[in-house]
Design an enzyme around this catalytic site. Structure first.
Site, PDB file in Angstrom:
ATOM      1  N   VAL A  51       0.658   5.452   0.265  1.00 15.61           N
ATOM      2  CA  VAL A  51      -0.449   5.965   1.091  1.00 15.61           C
ATOM      3  C   VAL A  51      -1.700   5.969   0.206  1.00 15.61           C
ATOM      4  CG1 VAL A  51      -1.304   7.903   2.462  1.00 15.61           C
ATOM      5  CG2 VAL A  51       1.142   7.369   2.450  1.00 15.61           C
ATOM      6  N   HIS A 105       3.215  12.523   0.134  1.00 18.65           N
ATOM      7  CA  HIS A 105       4.433  13.324   0.355  1.00 18.65           C
ATOM      8  C   HIS A 105       4.636  13.564   1.853  1.00 18.65           C
ATOM      9  CE1 HIS A 105       3.216  14.705  -3.824  1.00 18.65           C
ATOM     10  NE2 HIS A 105       4.449  14.300  -4.016  1.00 18.65           N
ATOM     11  N   SER A 138      -1.841  10.260  -5.550  1.00 18.44           N
ATOM     12  CA  SER A 138      -1.010  10.713  -6.665  1.00 18.44           C
ATOM     13  C   SER A 138      -1.465  12.108  -7.031  1.00 18.44           C
ATOM     14  CB  SER A 138      -1.225   9.783  -7.869  1.00 18.44           C
ATOM     15  OG  SER A 138      -0.792  10.420  -9.060  1.00 18.44           O
ATOM     16  N   GLY A 153       5.847  18.880  -6.250  1.00 14.97           N
ATOM     17  CA  GLY A 153       4.761  19.717  -5.739  1.00 14.97           C
ATOM     18  C   GLY A 153       3.421  19.027  -5.865  1.00 14.97           C
TER      19      GLY A 153
END
Ligand code: PAF
Length: 284
Positions: free
Chosen positions: A167, A28, A176, A22
């Site tokens: 990324v 992500h 992060s 999450g």
């Protein structure tokens, strides 16, 4: 989740899994975009895995942004979300762990004892539950990705492990979830990780291959930032993550650095060229 995934596979479709904890960001999303290019359906998981946090680590304060994560997953076109409770994943009687020997003890494993045992155990469980054709992981956690690939190979898993590029923010900071811990001063200071790797990249591009020389340059750059405290700077081969004296084949320049209380990792990937050639490409 097992039933949903079973039905998806029964339809002959290619199932993709994007495991996460999450606090989703564009890193992500890039995994989801890649998964959607290659798979349908794409399943994401959100589970802040208690077993991969040490007793003095940030499990309690790890960012939990479930509502906005769900919105991001919907926008990215994820077909299903698996978000189990800790008690479902680890019932009281739970007693089986997956441990990848050797690789788990180095670098991140040395600084964070037990961390990788928690990671490989939960990823194994997710792969067993969903049984995806492909599972997607980010290269920022290069050692984690390598360990998961090793586990999949050693345990004859049917899932292909796909490792995707880092990324970065426009100023180079690798995305992060832990960047959320940084105050504005620390956020500015954190760009020193990228800058030090950029230095190593320039030296490599100019032909420098001596690991000690490259490491010293990276350390000097990191030392120039008052808020940065180095945990490790290592140049390793891409297979078993053992340090190398000279850069000659696929590997990584790996960093773990505290910025204030926040521990950040980053790396420069030394990608092999065409088979049989000594050429390397350098990816930040
Ligand atoms: O990289 C992460 O977010 C986690 O380590 C993972 C792979 C989801 C396992 O909990």
């Amino acid at each position: 989740m097992k039933e949903v995934a079973r039905q998806a596979r029964a339809g002959g479709r290619i199932v993709g899994l994007v495991p996460t904890m999450g606090a989703l960001h564009a890193g992500h999303t890039s995994l989801i975009v890649r998964a959607k290019r290659e798979c349908s359906p794409v399943i994401a998981s959100i589970f802040v895995n208690p077993k991969q946090f040490g007793p003095n680590e940030d499990f309690a304060k790890y960012p939990r942004t479930f509502e906005s994560d769900c919105e991001k997953l919907k926008q990215a076109g994820v077909d299903a979300l698996f978000a189990p409770e800790a008690a479902e994943v680890y019932p009281k009687s739970f007693s089986t762990y997956v441990h990848v020997e050797g690789l788990s003890e180095r670098l991140e494993g040395r600084s964070r004892p037990g961390h990788f045992r928690g990671v490989t155990t939960v990823v194994m469980k997710l792969l067993q539950i969903v049984q995806p054709h492909r599972a997607y992981f980010g290269r920022k956690d290069a050692q984690q990705a390598r360990l998961i690939s090793q586990m999949a190979r050693d345990l004859n898993l049917d899932s292909e492990i796909v490792v995707c590029p880092i990324v970065r923010e426009p100023d180079g900071l690798a995305l992060s979830s832990r960047n959320l811990y940084l105050n504005p001063e620390e956020r500015k200071a954190a760009t020193v990780l990228y800058q030090s790797l950029e230095l190593a990249k320039k030296e490599l591009e100019a032909g420098e291959r001596d690991a000690l020389h490259l490491q010293s340059g990276v350390r000097r750059k990191l030392a120039s930032e008052r808020l940065a405290v180095v945990d490790y700077v290592e140049i390793v081969n891409a297979e078993d993550f053992e340090p190398v004296a000279r850069v000659s084949k696929a590997g990584y320049v790996l960093l773990a650095v505290f910025i204030g209380k926040t521990r950040l990792i980053d790396n420069l990937y030394l990608e092999p060229g065409s088979p049989g050639s000594d050429e390397l490409a350098f990816h930040l």
